[in-house]
Design an enzyme around this catalytic site. Sequence first.
Site, PDB file in Angstrom:
ATOM      1  N   GLY A   1      47.383  24.856  37.644  1.00  0.00           N
ATOM      2  CA  GLY A   1      47.636  25.297  38.866  1.00  0.00           C
ATOM      3  C   GLY A   1      46.450  25.847  39.811  1.00  0.00           C
ATOM      4  O   GLY A   1      45.446  25.834  39.113  1.00  0.00           O
TER       5      GLY A   1
ATOM      6  N   GLU B   1      48.129  34.171  38.677  1.00  0.00           N
ATOM      7  CA  GLU B   1      47.652  33.522  39.986  1.00  0.00           C
ATOM      8  C   GLU B   1      48.067  34.545  40.954  1.00  0.00           C
ATOM      9  O   GLU B   1      47.226  34.749  42.087  1.00  0.00           O
ATOM     10  CB  GLU B   1      48.398  32.418  39.937  1.00  0.00           C
ATOM     11  CG  GLU B   1      47.789  31.248  39.267  1.00  0.00           C
ATOM     12  CD  GLU B   1      46.320  31.349  39.122  1.00  0.00           C
ATOM     13  OE1 GLU B   1      45.572  31.201  40.563  1.00  0.00           O
ATOM     14  OE2 GLU B   1      45.587  31.065  38.170  1.00  0.00           O
TER      15      GLU B   1
ATOM     16  N   HIS C   1      38.879  38.317  37.685  1.00  0.00           N
ATOM     17  CA  HIS C   1      38.959  38.091  36.365  1.00  0.00           C
ATOM     18  C   HIS C   1      38.371  39.545  35.727  1.00  0.00           C
ATOM     19  O   HIS C   1      37.532  40.060  36.421  1.00  0.00           O
ATOM     20  CB  HIS C   1      38.149  37.027  35.400  1.00  0.00           C
ATOM     21  CG  HIS C   1      38.875  35.757  35.886  1.00  0.00           C
ATOM     22  ND1 HIS C   1      38.024  34.612  36.092  1.00  0.00           N
ATOM     23  CD2 HIS C   1      40.148  35.502  36.069  1.00  0.00           C
ATOM     24  CE1 HIS C   1      38.823  33.603  36.452  1.00  0.00           C
ATOM     25  NE2 HIS C   1      40.144  34.103  36.252  1.00  0.00           N
TER      26      HIS C   1
ATOM     27  N   THR D   1      38.855  48.966  34.607  1.00  0.00           N
ATOM     28  CA  THR D   1      38.876  47.876  33.731  1.00  0.00           C
ATOM     29  C   THR D   1      37.394  47.912  33.110  1.00  0.00           C
ATOM     30  O   THR D   1      36.582  47.717  33.369  1.00  0.00           O
ATOM     31  CB  THR D   1      39.168  46.614  34.173  1.00  0.00           C
ATOM     32  OG1 THR D   1      38.199  46.046  35.490  1.00  0.00           O
ATOM     33  CG2 THR D   1      40.561  46.724  35.049  1.00  0.00           C
TER      34      THR D   1
ATOM     35  N   GLN E   1      33.379  43.657  30.835  1.00  0.00           N
ATOM     36  CA  GLN E   1      33.547  42.401  29.982  1.00  0.00           C
ATOM     37  C   GLN E   1      32.449  41.209  30.346  1.00  0.00           C
ATOM     38  O   GLN E   1      32.382  40.647  31.133  1.00  0.00           O
ATOM     39  CB  GLN E   1      35.052  41.961  30.010  1.00  0.00           C
ATOM     40  CG  GLN E   1      35.547  41.022  29.072  1.00  0.00           C
ATOM     41  CD  GLN E   1      37.173  40.711  29.186  1.00  0.00           C
ATOM     42  OE1 GLN E   1      37.814  41.345  29.430  1.00  0.00           O
ATOM     43  NE2 GLN E   1      37.528  39.613  28.787  1.00  0.00           N
TER      44      GLN E   1
END
Length: 732
Positions: A227, A265, A274, A294, A297
Site C-alpha cells: 500500500g 499509513e 518513521h 520518541t 533510532q
Amino acid sequence: MRLLLDMLYDLKDTFAPDYYLDCASARKKGFRRETVGKFRLCYLESMKTSCYTYSALTFFLILSCTVGYSQHTAPCSFDEVNQNWHLQTANQKIQGSIQHKLTSMNTRSGEGEFIRTIPIVVHVIHDGWTENISNAQIESQIQILNEDFGKLEGSNGDGNGVDTKVRFKLAKISPNGDCTSGIVRIRSPLTNHQTHERTLLKELSFWDNERYLNIYIVKYINGTTLGYSSFPGGPPDEDGIVVKHNVFGNTGTALNSLGRTLTHEIGHWFGLYHTFNNGCGDDICADGDYVCDTPPQNAPNFSCTVQNTCSNDIPDENDLRENYMNYTPDVCKNMYTDGQRERIQATLDTIRTLIWSEENLVATGCDSAYSPPFICPVAANFVTLTREICKDNSVRFMDISLNESITRQWTFPGGIPATSTDENPLVYYPDIGSYDVTLVVSDAIQSDSFTIEQYINVVAPGTGDPLNYMEEFNSGVYPPDGISIVNPDEGITWELDSMAYTSPPSSIRINNLINTNYGSIDEIVLPHFDLTSAPFGEDIGMKFNWAYAKSDASFSDELIVLLSTDCGSTWEQIFYRNQDALATGPTQTTPFIPDPTQWKSAVIDLSNYRNEAFVQIKLVNVTDGGNNLYIDDIGVEYTSTTATDDPNFILSGIKAFPNPFADELVIDYLFDMPLNGQLSITDIAGRLIYSQKINNTNHLTTIESTTWPEGLYVVTISTSEKITILKVVKGN
C-alpha cells in the site's frame, strides 16, 4: 521496487517469519538541518519538519517499500537534500503555519482536548474475486483504527502511549447528499494496481479529499507492495491511501493480519515520520522523526526484541519498538506518543482543517445526531475513463452506484449495443457526435436513475505524420516540435541535458534522484504516426537510446513505452524495463552521468501495426527515487530487411564484414549524401557495446572486438532519414 508504501512492515504477520521488509539501505548524504528542500523516506518519502523548527517543505509524496527475502536490509532513509526552491516557496505558508502551531503546542498536554472525527470512504476496487471484501472486514479495520488512535482500554492499542483524540467513522452521506454505508464497490481491472495508472484509480472514484479520507482496497500493487499513503499538503486529487485487501482489518481475507498497516499509513497521512527517520541525528527534537519524546533510532526494528540503536539521548533509552511508526511486527505495536499526538493535531489545525469540522461532520453524516435510515436506497452513478474517443472505437462503462444494486439498465443512444444490463458494458460508437448515457439501478425495493447529457464525445480520427521520424533533441528547441511533455504533478520532469548524449550536443533527462513524489509518471508523448506510409515489404520499428543507474540496489525507477491506435482510449505496453534490465551504469548515490559506453539501444518491432494510420506512442518514467534516466535519438521508421546472398550482409548502402567476425569488425557506410547519424552496436541483451557519430559521406570504421564474447550482435545505423539494423555474429 519501492514505489508505493511502507505498509510492508505488516509482512511479518502475513508471510512466513523468514520473509522480511526490504526498503533500501539508509542513506545519509550530508543532510544539513538548516537547508530547505525535499527529502526521501521509505514509508513516507516526504519533506522534513521539526519539533520546534519546520526545516523543509511538506509536499505530497508516495511512500513505498518492497518485500525482501532471507535477510534484513536497512529500510530507506531520506535522500540527499535537493534545491527545489519553487516547491518550497509554494508551500512556505503551509509550513510556517504548522511550525507556529507545533511551537504553541509544545508545552500543552492532550488531556481534556475534544475528539476530532475523520469521515472515511472506502473504495473497494475488485474484479469479482476475494479482494471484494465484506462490510464486516471493512468495519473491523475502522474498529482497529479507533482502538489504536484512541488507546482503547483492553485493546491492542492500550499501550504506554496516549489517546491522540482522533476517531474514525465511515461516512453516511455522500458528496451528492445520498445515504451511504461509506463503501463504494467498483469492478475494474485497476484492482491489479500498476504505478503508472495511479491517476486512473482516482479518476475511477474519488470523493472530495477536504471532506473525506479516501481509502482504496485493491488486489495487489505492482505485485509485492502492500500500500501507500499521501502526505499532507500535496495535490488534492492524489490525496488518500491505497491498501491491499489482505492487510485491511483482521478478518475475511485479512485473517492473518492485525490491521496495524493502516494505522501506520494514516500516521503518515497525518504528517508523522518513521521513528528511525534520518538515523540518530544530533538533536532529538530537531533531527530524527522531529518528535521530541520518541527516542532517536538509527535503524528500523524488525522484531519485538529490545534494541538501542542510538545513545545520544539523555537519559539513553531503548528504541521504541511499540510505536506504530516503527517496523516491528504488529504484535509489538500499541502506542503513539504525546509528541506524535501534537504533530497529528498540528496537521489537523493547519492543513486538514475542514475534514473534522462540525460543519463537515454534519455534511458527511458523521455527527452524533445523525440517524441514518434502516436501509440506504440505491443511488445510481457511473464513470468511464475514456469520455472522448475516435469513431469506430469502444468505451468501457463502470457502474459505481451506491448501496449494492441488484439490477441495472443502461441506455446508450448512438452506441452498439443501445442497451445493456451488464455491470461494466463495452459500447461501440460508429459515428461522430456527442451522446447521452443513462443508468437505472434497483435493489428490488427501490430504483434510481442517473443521466449525463453529452457524456461521450466521438470525433473523427486524424491521419498521422508519414514515416520516417527521428528526434535527436539537438535543435535547442524544447520540447521539440510535435513532442509533448506530460507532468501531472507539476514537479520534476523531463528536461534538456547537455552532459550526456549519443548524438551531440544534448539528450533529455529526468532526475529521479531528487524526485521524491514516488509513483508519479512523466511522459514523452510523440506525434501521431501514419504507419501505412511505410513502403510495402519494409519492416517498421521504433528505436531509442537510454542510460540509467540505480541509487540503491533494491529499488529502481521504471521505463515504459505505450502505444495507442484508438486516439488514446487504450494503451498497449510495447516495452518495459526496470531494475537491472534498465540499468546501464553502476549503482550510485551521486548523480549518474553516463559515459559513451553506458548507453543501451532499444529496438521495438511495430510491424504488427502497419495498417494503422493514427498511432501514438509515449515513453513513461515512473519514479522510485532512483537516479538520472536519459533518452536520446528517438526514431520511428521503416527498415529494409530484404534478404541477400551476400554473406557480408549489405543493406541500404551499409556493409559489415567479415560476418562472422573474430577480432575485428569493419563497418562501411556507402551513402551518397552527407549524414548526421549514429552507429551503435548492442549485444543480444540490449547492452550498448560500441557507439560512434556518423558525419561524412563515405566512411570505413574498423572496430576492435577482441574482448567481446562470442554471440549475436546488432549493428544499428540511425540517421535523420532512416534506421537500419544489421545482425552480425562473433565466432564460427
